[in-house]
Design an enzyme around this catalytic site. Structure first.
Site, PDB file in Angstrom:
ATOM      1  N   HIS A   1     -29.605 -22.057 -39.571  1.00  0.00           N
ATOM      2  CA  HIS A   1     -28.745 -22.178 -38.399  1.00  0.00           C
ATOM      3  C   HIS A   1     -27.913 -23.445 -38.490  1.00  0.00           C
ATOM      4  O   HIS A   1     -28.374 -24.472 -38.966  1.00  0.00           O
ATOM      5  CB  HIS A   1     -29.552 -22.160 -37.097  1.00  0.00           C
ATOM      6  CG  HIS A   1     -30.724 -23.090 -37.081  1.00  0.00           C
ATOM      7  ND1 HIS A   1     -31.916 -22.797 -37.707  1.00  0.00           N
ATOM      8  CD2 HIS A   1     -30.893 -24.308 -36.519  1.00  0.00           C
ATOM      9  CE1 HIS A   1     -32.766 -23.792 -37.526  1.00  0.00           C
ATOM     10  NE2 HIS A   1     -32.166 -24.733 -36.813  1.00  0.00           N
TER      11      HIS A   1
ATOM     12  N   ASN B   1     -30.294 -28.644 -40.444  1.00  0.00           N
ATOM     13  CA  ASN B   1     -31.595 -29.170 -40.838  1.00  0.00           C
ATOM     14  C   ASN B   1     -32.230 -28.205 -41.832  1.00  0.00           C
ATOM     15  O   ASN B   1     -32.219 -26.987 -41.616  1.00  0.00           O
ATOM     16  CB  ASN B   1     -32.483 -29.338 -39.605  1.00  0.00           C
ATOM     17  CG  ASN B   1     -31.929 -30.365 -38.631  1.00  0.00           C
ATOM     18  OD1 ASN B   1     -31.400 -31.385 -39.047  1.00  0.00           O
ATOM     19  ND2 ASN B   1     -32.030 -30.099 -37.338  1.00  0.00           N
TER      20      ASN B   1
ATOM     21  N   HIS C   1     -26.085 -26.215 -36.278  1.00  0.00           N
ATOM     22  CA  HIS C   1     -25.927 -26.815 -34.956  1.00  0.00           C
ATOM     23  C   HIS C   1     -24.489 -27.291 -34.819  1.00  0.00           C
ATOM     24  O   HIS C   1     -23.983 -27.997 -35.700  1.00  0.00           O
ATOM     25  CB  HIS C   1     -26.820 -28.055 -34.802  1.00  0.00           C
ATOM     26  CG  HIS C   1     -28.295 -27.797 -34.799  1.00  0.00           C
ATOM     27  ND1 HIS C   1     -29.040 -27.751 -33.638  1.00  0.00           N
ATOM     28  CD2 HIS C   1     -29.172 -27.592 -35.806  1.00  0.00           C
ATOM     29  CE1 HIS C   1     -30.318 -27.547 -33.934  1.00  0.00           C
ATOM     30  NE2 HIS C   1     -30.429 -27.444 -35.250  1.00  0.00           N
TER      31      HIS C   1
ATOM     32  N   ASP D   1     -28.010 -23.513 -27.539  1.00  0.00           N
ATOM     33  CA  ASP D   1     -29.355 -24.025 -27.772  1.00  0.00           C
ATOM     34  C   ASP D   1     -30.117 -24.097 -26.446  1.00  0.00           C
ATOM     35  O   ASP D   1     -29.580 -24.518 -25.423  1.00  0.00           O
ATOM     36  CB  ASP D   1     -29.300 -25.412 -28.429  1.00  0.00           C
ATOM     37  CG  ASP D   1     -30.620 -25.799 -29.076  1.00  0.00           C
ATOM     38  OD1 ASP D   1     -30.690 -25.830 -30.313  1.00  0.00           O
ATOM     39  OD2 ASP D   1     -31.593 -26.070 -28.318  1.00  0.00           O
ATOM     40  N   ILE D   2     -31.374 -23.715 -26.485  1.00  0.00           N
ATOM     41  CA  ILE D   2     -32.190 -23.666 -25.259  1.00  0.00           C
ATOM     42  C   ILE D   2     -32.499 -25.085 -24.735  1.00  0.00           C
ATOM     43  O   ILE D   2     -32.743 -25.252 -23.538  1.00  0.00           O
ATOM     44  CB  ILE D   2     -33.473 -22.847 -25.529  1.00  0.00           C
ATOM     45  CG1 ILE D   2     -34.043 -22.294 -24.231  1.00  0.00           C
ATOM     46  CG2 ILE D   2     -34.509 -23.631 -26.320  1.00  0.00           C
ATOM     47  CD1 ILE D   2     -35.082 -21.184 -24.433  1.00  0.00           C
TER      48      ILE D   2
ATOM     49  N   GLU E   1     -37.106 -26.776 -37.732  1.00  0.00           N
ATOM     50  CA  GLU E   1     -38.226 -26.224 -36.962  1.00  0.00           C
ATOM     51  C   GLU E   1     -38.251 -24.707 -36.976  1.00  0.00           C
ATOM     52  O   GLU E   1     -39.327 -24.108 -36.971  1.00  0.00           O
ATOM     53  CB  GLU E   1     -38.164 -26.733 -35.514  1.00  0.00           C
ATOM     54  CG  GLU E   1     -38.475 -28.224 -35.414  1.00  0.00           C
ATOM     55  CD  GLU E   1     -38.284 -28.769 -34.016  1.00  0.00           C
ATOM     56  OE1 GLU E   1     -37.979 -27.993 -33.097  1.00  0.00           O
ATOM     57  OE2 GLU E   1     -38.434 -29.996 -33.863  1.00  0.00           O
ATOM     58  N   VAL E   2     -37.068 -24.084 -36.955  1.00  0.00           N
ATOM     59  CA  VAL E   2     -37.005 -22.612 -36.944  1.00  0.00           C
ATOM     60  C   VAL E   2     -36.575 -22.152 -38.346  1.00  0.00           C
ATOM     61  O   VAL E   2     -35.472 -22.483 -38.804  1.00  0.00           O
ATOM     62  CB  VAL E   2     -36.012 -22.107 -35.884  1.00  0.00           C
ATOM     63  CG1 VAL E   2     -35.910 -20.584 -35.945  1.00  0.00           C
ATOM     64  CG2 VAL E   2     -36.442 -22.560 -34.489  1.00  0.00           C
TER      65      VAL E   2
HETATM   66  P1  AMP Z   1     -34.069 -27.040 -35.999  1.00  0.00           P
HETATM   67  O1  AMP Z   1     -34.924 -28.222 -35.682  1.00  0.00           O
HETATM   68  O2  AMP Z   1     -32.818 -27.394 -36.752  1.00  0.00           O
HETATM   69  O3  AMP Z   1     -34.864 -25.915 -36.643  1.00  0.00           O
HETATM   70  O4  AMP Z   1     -33.533 -26.517 -34.605  1.00  0.00           O
HETATM   71  C1  AMP Z   1     -34.043 -25.432 -33.923  1.00  0.00           C
HETATM   72  C2  AMP Z   1     -33.314 -25.368 -32.608  1.00  0.00           C
HETATM   73  O5  AMP Z   1     -33.547 -24.110 -32.024  1.00  0.00           O
HETATM   74  C3  AMP Z   1     -33.749 -26.433 -31.594  1.00  0.00           C
HETATM   75  O6  AMP Z   1     -32.622 -27.227 -31.217  1.00  0.00           O
HETATM   76  C4  AMP Z   1     -34.277 -25.596 -30.433  1.00  0.00           C
HETATM   77  O7  AMP Z   1     -33.986 -26.170 -29.175  1.00  0.00           O
HETATM   78  C5  AMP Z   1     -33.577 -24.272 -30.626  1.00  0.00           C
HETATM   79  N1  AMP Z   1     -34.262 -23.118 -30.093  1.00  0.00           N
HETATM   80  C6  AMP Z   1     -35.562 -22.777 -30.273  1.00  0.00           C
HETATM   81  N2  AMP Z   1     -35.840 -21.624 -29.637  1.00  0.00           N
HETATM   82  C7  AMP Z   1     -34.680 -21.221 -29.047  1.00  0.00           C
HETATM   83  C8  AMP Z   1     -34.295 -20.095 -28.241  1.00  0.00           C
HETATM   84  N3  AMP Z   1     -35.181 -19.145 -27.915  1.00  0.00           N
HETATM   85  N4  AMP Z   1     -33.031 -20.014 -27.802  1.00  0.00           N
HETATM   86  C9  AMP Z   1     -32.133 -20.974 -28.131  1.00  0.00           C
HETATM   87  N5  AMP Z   1     -32.417 -22.052 -28.894  1.00  0.00           N
HETATM   88  C10 AMP Z   1     -33.673 -22.164 -29.343  1.00  0.00           C
END
Ligand code: AMP
Ligand code: ZN
Length: 116
Positions: free
Chosen positions: A99, A86, A101, A30-31, A94-95
């Site tokens: 995924h 999530n 975690h 994770d970034i 958010e994405v």
């Molecule tokens: P969620 O809130 O479950 O959708 O988590 C999305 C996760 O993606 C967050 O923890 C972000 O920090 C992570 N994230 C977003 N962009 C990137 C990226 N380019 N590389 C790695 N992790 C990312």
């Protein structure tokens, strides 16, 4: 899927710190890590969220969980870990590409969620 951040990461079009890859899933750090171990595992094929899966997705869903133990141990969480998926607006996703975690480290991850 066009324009999907995690599809681009899985395809190598956007850089990531890779942790694992096989025929079905791709894992990367994770970034913005929330714990010393914070790895994301994604299906290579676009699935928006757990709210969009079907029976045909069972092999990849199984793989996401099956690789978690190895990824946790290899990345500093040898005595347990926490997996979070999530999902959608209520779940705080958010994405919009499914995924998992994997969170952990040398110390306990902490309480699950705050009571509201
Ligand atoms: P969620 O809130 O479950 O959708 O988590 C999305 C996760 O993606 C967050 O923890 C972000 O920090 C992570 N994230 C977003 N962009 C990137 C990226 N380019 N590389 C790695 N992790 C990312
Ligand atoms: Zn995608």
């Amino acid at each position: 899927m066009d324009g999907c951040l995690f599809c681009k990461i899985a395809a190598g079009e956007i850089p990531s710190k890779k942790a694992y890859e096989d025929d079905l899933v791709y894992a990367f750090h994770d970034i913005h890590p929330l714990r010393p171990t914070h790895v994301l595992v994604i299906p290579k094929r676009h699935i928006a969220s757990l709210a969009q899966v079907s029976a045909a997705d069972e092999p990849v869903l199984g793989r996401l969980l099956a690789v978690a133990q190895k990824l946790a141990a290899e990345n500093g969480s040898t005595d347990g870990f926490r997996c979070i998926v999530n999902t959608g607006r209520i779940g705080g996703q958010e994405v919009p590409h499914l995924h998992l975690h994997i969170l952990g480290g040398p110390a306990p991850v902490g309480p699950m969620v705050e009571k509201i």
